[in-house]
Design a protein around this motif. Structure first.
Motif, PDB file in Angstrom:
ATOM      1  N   ASN A  78       0.818  -1.215   0.000  1.00  0.00           N
ATOM      2  CA  ASN A  78       0.000   0.000   0.000  1.00  0.00           C
ATOM      3  C   ASN A  78       0.854   1.269   0.000  1.00  0.00           C
ATOM      4  O   ASN A  78       0.366   2.359   0.275  1.00  0.00           O
ATOM      5  N   THR A 125       0.153   4.412  -2.390  1.00  0.00           N
ATOM      6  CA  THR A 125      -0.966   5.299  -2.061  1.00  0.00           C
ATOM      7  C   THR A 125      -0.479   6.721  -1.808  1.00  0.00           C
ATOM      8  O   THR A 125      -1.100   7.680  -2.258  1.00  0.00           O
ATOM      9  N   SER A 168      -6.158   6.545   8.253  1.00  0.00           N
ATOM     10  CA  SER A 168      -6.786   5.232   8.044  1.00  0.00           C
ATOM     11  C   SER A 168      -6.074   4.441   6.951  1.00  0.00           C
ATOM     12  O   SER A 168      -6.359   3.268   6.752  1.00  0.00           O
ATOM     13  N   LYS A 169      -5.135   5.077   6.246  1.00  0.00           N
ATOM     14  CA  LYS A 169      -4.368   4.345   5.235  1.00  0.00           C
ATOM     15  C   LYS A 169      -3.233   3.522   5.864  1.00  0.00           C
ATOM     16  O   LYS A 169      -2.559   2.774   5.175  1.00  0.00           O
ATOM     17  N   PHE A 186      -2.259   0.558   8.303  1.00  0.00           N
ATOM     18  CA  PHE A 186      -2.847  -0.614   8.951  1.00  0.00           C
ATOM     19  C   PHE A 186      -1.835  -1.762   8.875  1.00  0.00           C
ATOM     20  O   PHE A 186      -0.915  -1.726   8.042  1.00  0.00           O
ATOM     21  N   LYS A 227     -10.733  -0.631   4.674  1.00  0.00           N
ATOM     22  CA  LYS A 227      -9.542   0.117   5.076  1.00  0.00           C
ATOM     23  C   LYS A 227      -8.248  -0.616   4.730  1.00  0.00           C
ATOM     24  O   LYS A 227      -7.235   0.023   4.492  1.00  0.00           O
ATOM     25  N   ASN A 250      -8.218  -1.678   0.057  1.00  0.00           N
ATOM     26  CA  ASN A 250      -7.519  -0.458  -0.357  1.00  0.00           C
ATOM     27  C   ASN A 250      -8.489   0.662  -0.751  1.00  0.00           C
ATOM     28  O   ASN A 250      -8.107   1.640  -1.375  1.00  0.00           O
ATOM     29  N   VAL A 280     -10.144   2.863   1.049  1.00  0.00           N
ATOM     30  CA  VAL A 280     -10.044   4.103   1.810  1.00  0.00           C
ATOM     31  C   VAL A 280      -8.963   5.033   1.268  1.00  0.00           C
ATOM     32  O   VAL A 280      -8.944   6.228   1.574  1.00  0.00           O
ATOM     33  N   THR A 281      -8.081   4.481   0.443  1.00  0.00           N
ATOM     34  CA  THR A 281      -7.042   5.297  -0.174  1.00  0.00           C
ATOM     35  C   THR A 281      -7.650   6.509  -0.881  1.00  0.00           C
ATOM     36  O   THR A 281      -7.119   7.611  -0.794  1.00  0.00           O
ATOM     37  N   GLU A 303     -11.888   8.533   1.335  1.00  0.00           N
ATOM     38  CA  GLU A 303     -11.239   8.804   2.619  1.00  0.00           C
ATOM     39  C   GLU A 303     -12.161   8.785   3.840  1.00  0.00           C
ATOM     40  O   GLU A 303     -13.297   9.245   3.800  1.00  0.00           O
ATOM     41  N   ILE A 304     -11.604   8.262   4.920  1.00  0.00           N
ATOM     42  CA  ILE A 304     -12.199   8.355   6.253  1.00  0.00           C
ATOM     43  C   ILE A 304     -11.186   9.069   7.128  1.00  0.00           C
ATOM     44  O   ILE A 304     -10.056   8.616   7.252  1.00  0.00           O
TER      45      ILE A 304
END
Lengths: 377, 377
Positions: free
Chosen positions: A227, A230, A343-344, A346, B223, B227, B229-230, B233-234
């Motif tokens: 990820n 991103t 939130s990216k 994790f 999330k 992927n 949420v990339t 967005e949150i």
């Protein structure tokens, strides 16, 4: 044109054939040399400000100013003190050290390819190289100069400088002002451009032998499971390895935890955040918040480029990680959790092999133009 | 305060106990009603333009204009024709249909929470609701009006409208101009705000019973592995489910493939891209490029919000997918590959269960305030 000549030469049979083959070889050579010699491979076009065109005189002047320790309160610090060419314009230290041996609060960012960034400084508080220059000069911990007039005065008293400014800007001694200084240094910084890494030859140069299999697997992890892409962006025709945005990735934030709730309540009551008591480190850890005063930006720092990353240890905005392996482990566990973490971020659950592949990939991001490139190109 | 009263009442033994319990119950009720009654739960503060404050008169006028079919060339189309309240302000069609039954090239985006977006339209060509309003009005396929003066003339001739404009803006008939129209409609659109979905109650309301286990698993996939949420967005204290940026996600791009190389060569030669022969659909598929004229933006469209997504089928900028399942399958295979596809799109290898969980999560993004909410709240 080439084919016309070739066809004409064809009349001479054997001689023509030799000449034709020679010409084909020559064209092939020119193309392959071009491919190797493109230091901008993998980089987008460069935007030069209309009011500060690049000239040889200005760049040379900027380089001299960049390396001159006279522009510091104790005569020991130049821009080059922290931005050292052999370390991809960083300093190898966790946090920058300025006059009188004072340590700052943040890791020195590389200047390589800074010409392409939308904002400068780790919190993005300057929006051009020209605007960035004076920050360290006037910072009491870095160059420690009282004000910008000191710089102008030092230059006006130095005959070889006044001569260089005359050549670069066609101005007289009493016309030299601070904007000429920042323009010259920015022009020099705009030459610190470097693409053409093994990664670039692989992806943009279509040289499928450029990357090791480990690095190639690392690229896939970088884009997918890890990820990473991103934020460390790769575009279809170039890669800056930054999205020019700001994130809380769970580094250094625990410095703020003890005061966070009180600080937020203080700001929400409409108070000026500058009046809340914080240590220098805590103030620094507010990150992007210091620029926007938006609570959502607490602890956010700009995505750094990853170009030449193998040369710029230690890592992270606070220089808290010594190796790329440590950095990968940080992301692998999903960062040091906090309520502001993006939130990216994790847990990634990478295998040992995948971590090694990611390191191999990052090592392939060192630009061949860089003086400290392991292959010595 | 509550505890003081309670302690005082405690003197009366049994009576005091009953009263105390009643008060505890009352406070509990007030808190839970408050939690239920916050339609902005999960949304950031709203920025209202300084030159267009919200007033009841203006909002009512905007709503009337929004629903009035007179403002179209054949009298059949209003804003509400495509932005229908019971479909979360979309129209249920693959692409919008305007006057004389003409079909456009793009899916109607929801107006829910458009007040929070940095840009409007799928290619982001308007930077405010006020600037967006006239787009559909003057589009030959949508409302088909000749020019903006037609709108002003229609209003000036209608006594009840001139009266409403007088009340909303304190202006006389001959002072009414197009900016009053766009301001009123934008003010109405700025009321179409809706948070407080089951997701918001879970994450921001800390109600851990709000989400089903499937939806909760879906949030984790959203999330992490997915992927999503990339781009959708949150943030730590709100979720717009968009990053307000533009991506080529491998939808609709094959429309461009036959002409792509020639088009790029044409633009690189310095020609005006408007002069290259393209069909209306091809022109539309250029996406963000139409705004920036930057080749890297070919085929990019704005990340849409996912709020109320269960109500806004069909999906994607071209309305080419009927169900959320189809959308997930698209991302699962890493999109329809093309050389401009974003590096953030890659095969996900989701299991059947994980796909179901993602759908369950997306269904939990329907806001309770929405009139078409399945629970009827």
């Amino acid at each position: 044109m080439f084919f016309n000549i070739s066809r004409y030469l064809g009349r001479f049979k054997l001689v023509g054939c030799v000449v034709r083959n020679f010409l084909i070889l020559l064209v092939g050579l020119v193309f392959s040399v071009n491919a190797l010699a493109n230091p901008n491979l993998g980089l987008p076009p460069l935007n030069i400000p209309a009011d500060n065109p690049q000239t040889a005189e200005k760049i040379a002047l900027g380089k001299r100013l960049f390396n001159d320790k006279h522009f510091s309160a104790d005569g020991t610090i130049s821009c080059a003190s922290c931005h050292q060419e052999d370390k991809a314009f960083t300093d190898g230290l966790p946090v920058a050290v300025g006059i009188n041996g004072q340590a700052g609060t943040r890791n020195t960012p590389t200047l390589i390819n800074a010409a392409f960034f939308e904002t400068l400084f780790l919190d993005g508080r300057a929006s051009s190289l020209e605007a960035q220059v004076l920050g360290p000069m006037l910072n009491p911990i870095e160059h420690g100069l009282q004000d910008q007039q000191v710089i102008v005065d030092l230059i006006r008293q130095d005959r070889s400088y006044t001569e260089a400014f005359r050549k670069a800007f066609a101005i007289k001694v009493d016309e030299i002002n601070i904007s000429h200084v920042t323009k010259a240094i920015a022009s020099f910084e705009r030459t610190l451009i470097s693409g053409d890494s093994l990664f670039d030859r692989h992806l943009f140069g279509r040289d499928h032998t450029a990357l090791s299999s480990s690095a190639e697997r690392g690229l896939t992890i970088f884009k997918n499971k890890g990820n990473c892409v991103t934020c460390h962006e790769i575009s279809w025709n170039n890669a800056l390895f930054t999205d020019n945005r700001f994130y809380n990735i769970g580094v250094g934030f625990k410095q703020l935890t003890p005061v966070l709730d009180k600080f937020i309540a203080f700001v929400r009551q409409g108070n000026n955040p500058d009046y809340f008591p914080l240590t220098a480190v805590q103030r620094s850890e507010l990150g992007r918040f210091n620029v926007t005063k938006n609570l959502a930006d607490i602890g956010k720092f700009k995505t750094p480029t990853l170009r030449n990353i193998a040369l710029t240890a230690p890592y992270m905005h606070d220089g808290s990680m010594k190796t790329l392996e440590e950095v990968i482990d940080h992301y692998d566990i999903g960062g040091d959790q906090n309520r502001f973490i993006d939130s990216k971020i994790f847990p990634l659950h990478l295998t040992t092999q995948e971590k090694q592949d990611l390191v191999a990939f990052m090592q392939a991001l060192t630009s061949s133009k860089s003086p400290n490139h392991p292959t010595g190109e």
